[in-house]
Design an enzyme around this catalytic site. Structure first.
Site, PDB file in Angstrom:
ATOM      1  CG  HIS A 160      -0.457   0.344   2.601  1.00 18.80           C
ATOM      2  ND1 HIS A 160       0.634  -0.561   3.038  1.00 18.80           N
ATOM      3  CD2 HIS A 160      -0.086   1.488   3.217  1.00 18.80           C
ATOM      4  CE1 HIS A 160       1.092  -0.147   4.216  1.00 18.80           C
ATOM      5  NE2 HIS A 160       0.763   1.225   4.132  1.00 18.80           N
TER       6      HIS A 160
HETATM    7  C1  UD1 Z   1      -2.382   5.255   6.027  1.00 21.09           C
HETATM    8  C2  UD1 Z   1      -0.872   5.893   6.719  1.00 21.09           C
HETATM    9  C3  UD1 Z   1       0.332   4.669   6.418  1.00 21.09           C
HETATM   10  C4  UD1 Z   1      -0.443   3.373   7.159  1.00 21.09           C
HETATM   11  C5  UD1 Z   1      -1.658   3.048   6.169  1.00 21.09           C
HETATM   12  C6  UD1 Z   1      -2.210   1.714   6.841  1.00 21.09           C
HETATM   13  C7  UD1 Z   1      -0.444   8.020   6.499  1.00 21.09           C
HETATM   14  C8  UD1 Z   1       0.262   9.338   6.135  1.00 21.09           C
HETATM   15  N1  UD1 Z   1      -0.356   7.060   6.062  1.00 21.09           N
HETATM   16  O1  UD1 Z   1      -2.036   5.396   4.615  1.00 21.09           O
HETATM   17  O2  UD1 Z   1       1.148   4.951   7.183  1.00 21.09           O
HETATM   18  O3  UD1 Z   1       0.788   2.658   6.651  1.00 21.09           O
HETATM   19  O4  UD1 Z   1      -2.516   4.046   6.602  1.00 21.09           O
HETATM   20  O5  UD1 Z   1      -3.181   1.316   6.120  1.00 21.09           O
HETATM   21  O6  UD1 Z   1      -1.011   8.442   7.493  1.00 21.09           O
HETATM   22  N2  UD1 Z   1      -9.361   4.719   1.907  1.00 21.09           N
HETATM   23  C9  UD1 Z   1     -10.541   4.040   1.825  1.00 21.09           C
HETATM   24  N3  UD1 Z   1     -10.879   3.766   3.072  1.00 21.09           N
HETATM   25  C10 UD1 Z   1     -10.481   3.860   4.223  1.00 21.09           C
HETATM   26  C11 UD1 Z   1      -9.313   4.679   4.402  1.00 21.09           C
HETATM   27  C12 UD1 Z   1      -8.782   5.124   2.904  1.00 21.09           C
HETATM   28  O7  UD1 Z   1     -11.186   3.932   0.715  1.00 21.09           O
HETATM   29  O8  UD1 Z   1     -11.135   3.478   5.094  1.00 21.09           O
HETATM   30  C13 UD1 Z   1      -8.735   5.318   0.483  1.00 21.09           C
HETATM   31  C14 UD1 Z   1      -8.969   6.639   0.266  1.00 21.09           C
HETATM   32  O9  UD1 Z   1      -8.913   6.626  -1.253  1.00 21.09           O
HETATM   33  C15 UD1 Z   1      -7.692   7.379   0.597  1.00 21.09           C
HETATM   34  C16 UD1 Z   1      -6.680   6.292   0.434  1.00 21.09           C
HETATM   35  O10 UD1 Z   1      -7.246   5.158   0.747  1.00 21.09           O
HETATM   36  O11 UD1 Z   1      -7.527   8.662   0.066  1.00 21.09           O
HETATM   37  C17 UD1 Z   1      -5.465   6.672   1.264  1.00 21.09           C
HETATM   38  O12 UD1 Z   1      -5.864   6.585   2.757  1.00 21.09           O
HETATM   39  P1  UD1 Z   1      -4.729   7.432   3.520  1.00 21.09           P
HETATM   40  O13 UD1 Z   1      -5.314   7.210   5.145  1.00 21.09           O
HETATM   41  O14 UD1 Z   1      -4.778   8.922   3.365  1.00 21.09           O
HETATM   42  O15 UD1 Z   1      -3.481   6.838   3.463  1.00 21.09           O
HETATM   43  P2  UD1 Z   1      -3.105   5.100   3.593  1.00 21.09           P
HETATM   44  O16 UD1 Z   1      -2.588   4.821   2.277  1.00 21.09           O
HETATM   45  O17 UD1 Z   1      -4.072   4.327   3.920  1.00 21.09           O
END
Ligand code: UD1
Length: 377
Positions: free
Chosen positions: A207
């Site tokens: 991821h």
């Molecule tokens: C985040 C953390 C990362 C961690 C990871 C674990 C930061 C900078 N990154 O990354 O350190 O390893 O979580 O999973 O804090 N999304 C969904 N549903 C959700 C959550 C996210 O669809 O419940 C999608 C959205 O499109 C979002 C993307 O995933 O924009 C990224 O989510 P985000 O929390 O920004 O970062 P992660 O890649 O999940």
């Protein structure tokens, strides 16, 4: 009463906070605890399922910030969390890990003059292209209590000039959770349902933006996985970020959700127990996650890390981890090498013994406790 607000936001936070909450609950006369969920992760499978599996109480406060750019997400968390701190006036805010929620809440609390504790302090990848490295640095520089998982983390903090009396080597709360749930995970039947035999498959998680946000890099990794899967089936629970990139880049031909395609089983994100269950009996774990490098070390399962660095070097020096980067040929060669070698004997790092949360709570009570801190359990 010592009033503590602890913060969770994203998936890896839940495994880290669960044992701390369980220990704090043993001191109802000494600790008044509130659990705040920022809402950084919000999908059922990324959030609520973990509360259920880890027996975490429902958050007292949900900030509901959701997704966004780094600045949007961090800013929204800070605005909402400031209101909570002003209303609740805690003695301490406790943050875990290295996600945006961790940094945002640490800054907010510190600027209001509230003490802050960071669990999993001192980890450093030295890679400023990782948003987590920025979060780690900003959080640690502010904190009053820095709880570390290993001696490398202690050295990093000392080298950065953190006073020794703020650093507490307590062990690894993620491993507290693993040890607590290992037996339950062993009893699940998912591996058999997928038709997989012990030690005859790999698990994969992917991821990191550095692996999934660039089409060429992601396609190279998918090609490497396809080559490995000809010899060793792979179970790939897919993170929502990765899913959206695979779809957006038109790379769906390599995978099929819910079905096996050319040896790769692509699934929705798995629950905590399900992934632990699969990892326990895997021939190897392929990952770019931080926590999985640690879990594989404790499980004694070889880990191949698809990154150029790790903030958890103890998983390489004492554990089962190898850092191989993300070039397709390197990934395939590493997997082939691991498949034919007997697993490297891992040593469990010092204090990864299931008692880190107890040490953390004891230290907080000793330093900040206002009333009787005798256990009421
Ligand atoms: C985040 C953390 C990362 C961690 C990871 C674990 C930061 C900078 N990154 O990354 O350190 O390893 O979580 O999973 O804090 N999304 C969904 N549903 C959700 C959550 C996210 O669809 O419940 C999608 C959205 O499109 C979002 C993307 O995933 O924009 C990224 O989510 P985000 O929390 O920004 O970062 P992660 O890649 O999940």
């Amino acid at each position: 009463m010592l009033k503590i607000i602890s913060v969770v936001g994203a998936r890896p936070n839940f495994m880290k906070i669960a044992p701390i909450v369980a220990v704090m609950d043993r001191y109802p006369m000494a600790i008044d605890h509130l659990l705040v969920h920022t809402g950084q992760h919000y999908d059922e499978k990324m959030s609520r399922a973990f509360f259920h599996a880890l027996r975490l109480p429902k958050p007292d406060i949900d900030l509901g910030v959701g997704s966004g750019s780094h600045a949007e997400q961090t800013g929204r968390i800070m605005i909402e969390f400031e209101k909570v701190c002003l209303r609740e006036r805690p003695d301490l805010v406790l943050v875990v890990g290295d996600v945006n929620s961790t940094m945002a809440c640490a800054i907010t609390a510190k600027k209001l003059g509230i003490k802050v504790a960071h669990v999993e302090a001192g980890l450093r990848s030295r890679d400023m292209a990782m948003p987590e490295e920025i979060n780690r640095l900003c959080t640690d520089v502010l904190c009053d209590f820095l709880f570390t998982t290993d001696r490398f983390a202690n050295e990093n903090l000392q080298n950065e000039g953190v006073p020794a009396d703020k650093i507490f080597f307590v062990g690894n709360v993620m491993i507290d959770t693993l040890l607590r749930h290992k037996e339950a995970a062993k009893k699940l039947s998912l591996r058999r349902e997928l038709g997989l035999k012990p030690k005859q498959y790999a698990t994969l998680t992917l991821h990191r933006p550095s692996n999934v946000d660039d089409k060429q890099t992601l396609e190279g990794i998918l090609q490497a996985l396809t080559a490995i899967a000809k010899e060793l089936p792979i179970v790939f629970p897919m993170h929502p970020r990765t899913k959206s990139r695979v779809e957006g880049f038109g790379l769906g031909g390599y995978l099929n959700f819910g079905q096996e395609v050319r040896g790769i089983w692509c699934t929705e994100p798995l629950g905590y127990l399900e992934l632990l269950h699969l990892n326990m009996e895997a021939r190897m774990v392929l990952t770019d996650s931080g926590g999985l490098q640690e879990e594989a070390t404790v499980l004694g399962v070889p880990c191949i890390t698809l990154r150029h660095n790790t903030e958890r070097p103890i998983t390489c020096t004492e554990g089962t981890n190898r850092i191989v980067g993300n070039a397709p040929q390197s990934i395939v060669s590493a997997a082939r090498a691991v498949a034919v070698q007997p697993p490297r004997k891992a040593r469990i790092p010092e204090k990864w013994d299931g008692r880190a949360a107890e040490r953390i709570v004891r230290i907080l009570l000793d330093r900040l406790g206002k009333a009787s801190s005798s256990s009421c359990a």
